[in-house]
Scaffold this motif. Structure first.
Motif, mmCIF file in Angstrom:
data_model
loop_
_atom_site.group_PDB
_atom_site.id
_atom_site.type_symbol
_atom_site.label_atom_id
_atom_site.label_comp_id
_atom_site.label_asym_id
_atom_site.label_seq_id
_atom_site.Cartn_x
_atom_site.Cartn_y
_atom_site.Cartn_z
ATOM 1 N N SER A 131 -4.522 14.777 -48.105
ATOM 2 C CA SER A 131 -4.935 13.519 -47.081
ATOM 3 C C SER A 131 -4.985 12.287 -47.967
ATOM 4 O O SER A 131 -5.912 12.160 -48.946
ATOM 5 C CB SER A 131 -6.108 13.741 -46.154
ATOM 6 O OG SER A 131 -5.733 14.913 -45.326
ATOM 7 N N VAL A 177 7.944 5.618 -38.618
ATOM 8 C CA VAL A 177 7.749 6.954 -38.944
ATOM 9 C C VAL A 177 8.840 7.821 -38.011
ATOM 10 O O VAL A 177 8.931 7.372 -36.893
ATOM 11 C CB VAL A 177 6.363 7.589 -38.122
ATOM 12 C CG1 VAL A 177 6.223 8.930 -38.352
ATOM 13 C CG2 VAL A 177 5.297 6.570 -39.174
ATOM 14 N N ASP A 208 8.629 13.698 -39.030
ATOM 15 C CA ASP A 208 7.497 13.855 -39.712
ATOM 16 C C ASP A 208 6.123 13.636 -38.877
ATOM 17 O O ASP A 208 5.210 13.478 -39.111
ATOM 18 C CB ASP A 208 7.414 12.392 -40.731
ATOM 19 C CG ASP A 208 8.669 12.549 -41.573
ATOM 20 O OD1 ASP A 208 8.889 13.540 -41.991
ATOM 21 O OD2 ASP A 208 9.136 11.365 -41.768
ATOM 22 N N ASP A 252 3.131 15.047 -42.109
ATOM 23 C CA ASP A 252 2.646 13.569 -42.538
ATOM 24 C C ASP A 252 1.773 12.804 -41.485
ATOM 25 O O ASP A 252 0.991 12.060 -41.781
ATOM 26 C CB ASP A 252 4.121 12.911 -42.756
ATOM 27 C CG ASP A 252 4.970 13.401 -44.035
ATOM 28 O OD1 ASP A 252 4.041 13.739 -44.984
ATOM 29 O OD2 ASP A 252 5.923 13.467 -43.914
ATOM 30 N N HIS A 253 2.275 13.020 -40.191
ATOM 31 C CA HIS A 253 1.269 12.128 -39.350
ATOM 32 C C HIS A 253 1.125 13.120 -38.073
ATOM 33 O O HIS A 253 2.173 13.718 -37.516
ATOM 34 C CB HIS A 253 2.461 10.968 -38.538
ATOM 35 C CG HIS A 253 2.949 9.937 -39.905
ATOM 36 N ND1 HIS A 253 2.259 9.033 -40.373
ATOM 37 C CD2 HIS A 253 4.234 10.430 -40.655
ATOM 38 C CE1 HIS A 253 2.905 8.307 -41.314
ATOM 39 N NE2 HIS A 253 3.891 9.305 -41.523
ATOM 40 N N LYS A 296 -1.580 14.117 -43.601
ATOM 41 C CA LYS A 296 -1.289 13.478 -44.785
ATOM 42 C C LYS A 296 -1.461 12.329 -44.998
ATOM 43 O O LYS A 296 -2.436 11.548 -45.774
ATOM 44 C CB LYS A 296 -0.156 14.082 -45.456
ATOM 45 C CG LYS A 296 0.133 15.559 -45.683
ATOM 46 C CD LYS A 296 1.420 15.703 -46.004
ATOM 47 C CE LYS A 296 2.069 15.333 -47.402
ATOM 48 N NZ LYS A 296 3.309 15.687 -47.674
ATOM 49 N N HIS A 297 -0.864 11.523 -43.930
ATOM 50 C CA HIS A 297 -0.865 10.002 -43.939
ATOM 51 C C HIS A 297 -1.498 9.451 -42.618
ATOM 52 O O HIS A 297 -2.310 8.169 -42.888
ATOM 53 C CB HIS A 297 0.563 9.460 -44.353
ATOM 54 C CG HIS A 297 1.119 9.980 -45.316
ATOM 55 N ND1 HIS A 297 0.664 10.068 -46.718
ATOM 56 C CD2 HIS A 297 2.511 10.662 -45.511
ATOM 57 C CE1 HIS A 297 1.463 10.389 -47.467
ATOM 58 N NE2 HIS A 297 2.526 10.962 -46.823
ATOM 59 N N ASN A 336 7.918 5.086 -42.985
ATOM 60 C CA ASN A 336 8.464 5.866 -43.870
ATOM 61 C C ASN A 336 10.075 5.270 -44.250
ATOM 62 O O ASN A 336 10.861 5.707 -45.085
ATOM 63 C CB ASN A 336 8.977 7.215 -42.775
ATOM 64 C CG ASN A 336 7.795 8.135 -42.869
ATOM 65 O OD1 ASN A 336 6.669 7.387 -42.607
ATOM 66 N ND2 ASN A 336 7.941 9.360 -42.653
#
Length: 919
Positions: free
Chosen positions: A408, A466, A470, A618-619, A691-692, A736
């Motif tokens: 993260s 985004v 994702d 990712d999100h 992660k983001h 992204n």
């Protein structure tokens, strides 16, 4: 960090435990240990395969820059230079490539052990492994009850304990996994307790005439009524002040309470003794089914191996190793916090052997890794306490912790640290490896508007570029997934769930399966489904019943000119070995839950938190708990006591609380605390997948009937708090791409088979009404109940009713469930409906393919001359749309079957009548 022979590795989410495990495995190889001497265990086939792939890839490409991190870590572990490590790799490469790695699941390893000793236990070595054999075991159990003249005992037990049959079987299944020996206990007499109560009444009624006080002393009350009186459960009431210091009253009450305790403890012992007899018979039923069918569930395999290694007749460990062909010197275990008691008991002697130092098997080593903060499988027996128990039992095991988070971004790691550092003793703050800030947002929402809150969050992420693929939405129940999926698809968004990723929904697989069914059953519905995928029609094949399922499927794939190297077809051939013949395959393949082998992700992922464990996205949007908490109460309190290495089992009865039974209250408090810890663990898992970007949707103004995991609330006068989050917005969303994503219409493709989804008009210019959650559940439950009924055998009603109560009991109250049953009873006694289905083949929830689209019909009634379409509705609202929808089905089937008379009816299953509308 030097190589420790005996090591426990505490690895928080995203800290690189798989990296650490694979590095240690390779270090063992480079120390000169043959692969046959190293055993690595994990819980799932997916995890085992990934571990094999990672170790093989790393070992073979250790000189590549891609594996600089692993190579440096191995150099540090072994205290050797890079050149020395690569020389050792080259030295052992031939042995490594020629060996089969012992990396497997617990189930697979235990099955290997059992096959070596199966004949000793009266089992054949070639037994089949099954996910579930509970139906066969239930039937055998009932047969044994009859043959042992015990059916009346079960009936008596169910009557006196007010238990349901399904609940009894669930309890028997659970208790059969424990060391629960049968014993006798007498039926208790309530005479002494009633005598003591009558004596108390005689004393008490002389001392006060207060009306509320007097209500506690009525000699006509039953014992079950007496224990609900304040004289038993709430002696602190004000109206007892006058007698509180009266010696005669207190002596009489103490004698009564003592007699009451004795009675209920004896009653508890009797009830548990009765269960012990049933458990003993249930275990015999399991053994009989295992031996007769030569098939064992994974739980059965674990039980047999546990019996093998821990009973009085346990096999010598050296003999076990001999039978396994090689002595295991080194053991590595992944996700140890999820280990259950039976697995631990099996592994403990093997671990002890590895920890025993230098002996016949040489110097061993033992390594286990996990994170008690991610222990979320208590419902299936996982015992996180075993993680620390092992260290205490074997003090030579050293402990190390991984404190760097590689998953993260910074703000997410810091936010999780801040929210959980006071939730766990000895919490280790994680250090973010990422240089990016990341994004955290907490949004409060009204509980009726959770779908809109999800949609707004998706649009918020999309605004920053985004991509949908994702994004992941994490929720808590499977029913949440269905509701979110339906809502987002209505908004034109493409979503991906575990169901949409099923292997049997892959295009080529669906075509091959449909054509096989067409060749067996001859119904053109299957041919049309295959045609909509391949756009070619082929003549029906005469299939050989003696050919293997895989051979038949390969022949069909070639005949249909399907892509020969399609990875999903290859996976279909692999799993087809589970089925005994093509008929077994045709009847049961629709229930297969194997995931597609293709990794392509389309749309927004929706899954439960349990399914998300071990994954990252990712999100992430994490939804608060929706709906009421599961209020189903168990008849027993059961917890494993790590101090005594035994199960604490008590009958769940509030009387023991009233009577101040300390052991009961301690066990109850321990169970509540473990339940609370598990919820916090699930929340930790949910918040560590991102992660983001991490968006948390928290309920506003929750209460005891509308609980929250993210906002504190009041329930029964007490404050409940798991996390109490304030609205916030931290950091920035990492885009992204530079191009904003636009909404696109849903692409028509093979849709998942949804058993409980009511039919909807897919295109309409009319505005949709706001979603009513209770109505959605009611409609889905009624469709599910109807689908579960075998119209050819109305005895199936009881089974269907049990299925209904089990699946929807947590979401629909008793009146709603009774309403569903009443409506369906009306339908099954409706002469017009019975005439429609008479002498016809019935296809429930039937998919039909036509002109590139798939439609689903509630009930299709077919005979040689005619077809009748049945569509169920529970309300007269939108009746014009209903007719438009059914006319579309009528038009499609009239074109598919021009030689048959095609009719259609909409059956309105209302609360007071059945109304059948013919089209």
């Amino acid at each position: 960090m030097k190589f420790e022979n005996y090591l426990c590795l505490e690895a928080s989410a995203g800290s690189g435990k798989t990296f650490a495990l694979s590095v240690r495995y390779i270090a063992l190889l480079l120390k000169g240990n043959h692969p046959s001497k190293i055993l690595a265990l994990t819980f799932t086939n997916k995890a085992a395969n990934e571990m094999k792939h990672r170790i093989t890839d790393t070992f073979c490409n250790l000189d590549s820059s891609k594996y600089d991190g692993e190579r440096n870590a191995i150099c540090e572990l072994l205290g050797k230079s890079e050149e020395e490590v690569l020389e050792l790799r080259d030295k052992f490469m031939a042995d490594f490539l020629a060996s089969e790695l012992k990396i497997s699941t617990f189930d697979s390893f235990f099955a290997t052990i059992l096959r070596q000793f199966s004949l000793n236990l009266g089992l054949m070595p070639d037994f089949n492994s099954l996910n579930d054999n509970s139906i066969e075991v239930k039937n055998e159990f009932k047969r044994l009850l009859n043959s042992n003249s015990m059916m009346s005992k079960v009936a008596k037990y169910l009557y006196y304990t007010n238990s349901k049959e399904n609940a009894l079987f669930e309890k028997l299944s659970l208790l059969s996994q424990t060391k629960f020996d049968k014993f006798d206990a007498p039926w208790p007499s309530s005479e002494n307790a009633m005598d003591r109560y009558n004596a108390l009444c005689d004393v008490a009624l002389k001392l006060s005439s207060d009306s509320n006080y007097v209500k506690n002393f009525n000699k006509n009350l039953s014992l079950n009524e007496i224990v609900e009186k304040a004289v038993v459960k709430d002696i602190d009431k004000k109206y007892f002040n006058k007698v509180r210091d009266n010696a005669e009253f207190n002596a009489a009450r103490d004698e009564f309470i003592s007699a009451l305790k004795e009675y209920y403890l004896t009653l508890e012992k009797y009830e548990i003794s009765q269960i012990s007899y049933f458990v003993d018979l249930y275990k015999k039923a399991i053994a009989n089914v295992n031996r007769r069918e030569n098939s064992l569930s994974f739980a059965d395999i674990t039980n047999w191996v546990n019996e093998l290694l821990t009973s009085k007749n346990k096999q010598n460990i050296d003999m076990l190793y001999f039978r396994l062909d090689a002595k295991i010197r080194h053991i590595l275990i992944d996700e140890f916090q999820d280990t259950d008691i039976k697995q631990y008991e099996i592994l403990e002697p093997l671990i002890a052997e590895s920890l025993s130092g230098i002996g016949q098997s040489g110097v061993g080593s033992f390594f286990y890794v996990g994170d008690i903060k991610q222990s979320i499988y208590r419902f299936r027996g996982g015992q996180s306490g075993l993680f620390d128990k092992l260290k205490f039992k074997f003090p030579q095991i050293k402990t190390q912790s991984l404190d760097k988070n590689y998953r993260s971004d910074k703000i997410i790691v810091e936010y999780v640290n801040d929210k959980f550092k006071y939730k766990y003793p000895h919490y280790i703050n994680q250090i973010p490896n990422s240089k990016d800030d990341g994004y955290v947002r907490v949004v409060k929402f009204d509980r009726e508007k959770y779908l809109e809150a999800i949609y707004d969050s998706i649009n918020h992420l999309s605004k920053f570029g985004v991509k949908y693929e994702d994004m992941a939405i994490l929720c808590w129940k499977n029913s949440d997934i269905y509701n979110i999926k339906d809502f987002l698809e209505d908004k034109g968004l493409e979503v991906s769930t575990q169901t949409t990723n099923n292997l049997i929904k892959s295009a080529n697989v669906a075509a091959a399966v449909a054509f096989l069914k067409y060749s067996i059953f001859g119904d053109e519905i299957y041919l049309n489904t295959q045609y909509e995928i391949t756009k070619t029609k082929k003549a029906k094949l005469e299939l050989k019943s003696d050919a293997s399922v895989a051979q038949t499927l390969k022949f069909i794939a070639k005949y249909l000119e399907l892509e020969p190297c399609d990875v999903d077809l290859l996976k279909l051939y692999e799993i087809s070995s589970r089925y005994s013949d093509i008929y077994d395959f045709a009847f049961n393949i629709d229930n297969d839950q194997t995931n597609s082998a293709k990794n392509s992700q389309k749309g927004i992922t929706i899954m439960t938190v349990h399914k998300s464990k071990g994954l990252q996205f990712d999100h992430v949007i994490v939804l608060d708990y929706i709906g009421k908490e599961n209020s189903q109460k168990d008849k027993f309190l059961m917890e494993y006591n790590l101090n005594t290495d035994s199960w604490d089992i008590r009958l769940a009865n509030k009387v023991f609380e009233y009577l101040g039974d300390e052991n009961y209250i301690k066990l109850q408090d321990r169970q509540k605390e473990l339940d609370r810890k598990e919820v916090i663990n699930k929340i930790y898992v949910a918040l560590t997948r991102a992660k983001h970007s991490l968006i948390i949707l928290a309920k506003d103004n929750p209460n005891g009937n509308n609980i929250s995991y993210f906002t504190e609330y009041e329930s029964n006068g007490k404050t409940v708090e798991y996390l109490n989050l304030d609205e916030c917005k931290l950091g920035i969303i990492k885009p992204n791409s530079d191009k904003k994503q636009e909404l696109k219409p849903q692409i028509t493709r093979l849709k998942p088979f949804e058993k409980v989804a009511p039919q909807e008009i897919l295109t309409s210019d009319k505005p949709k009404e706001s979603l009513n959650l209770d109505s959605i559940y009611f409609g889905k439950a009624l469709h599910y109940y109807l689908e579960s009924i075998d119209f050819a055998d109305f005895n199936s009603l009881k089974i269907a009713q049990n299925c209904l109560y089990n699946k929807f009991g947590a979401f629909i109250d008793q009146d709603g469930l009774k309403d569903i049953k009443y409506r369906v009873d009306m339908l099954l006694n409706n002469p017009q409906f019975l005439e429609i289905i008479k002498d016809k083949r019935l296809y429930q929830e039937q998919d039909i393919g036509f002109n590139g689209a798939l439609k689903r019909i509630d009930l299709l009634c077919v005979n040689s001359d005619e077809i009748e379409i049945i569509d169920y509705k529970t309300s007269l609202k939108n009746s014009d749309e209903h007719k438009e929808q059914v006319r579309e089905y009528l038009n499609i089937l009239s074109q598919i079957y021009p030689q048959k008379s095609v009719k259609a009816s909409i059956i309105y299953i209302l609360n007071d009548e059945i109304r059948i509308s013919k089209l």
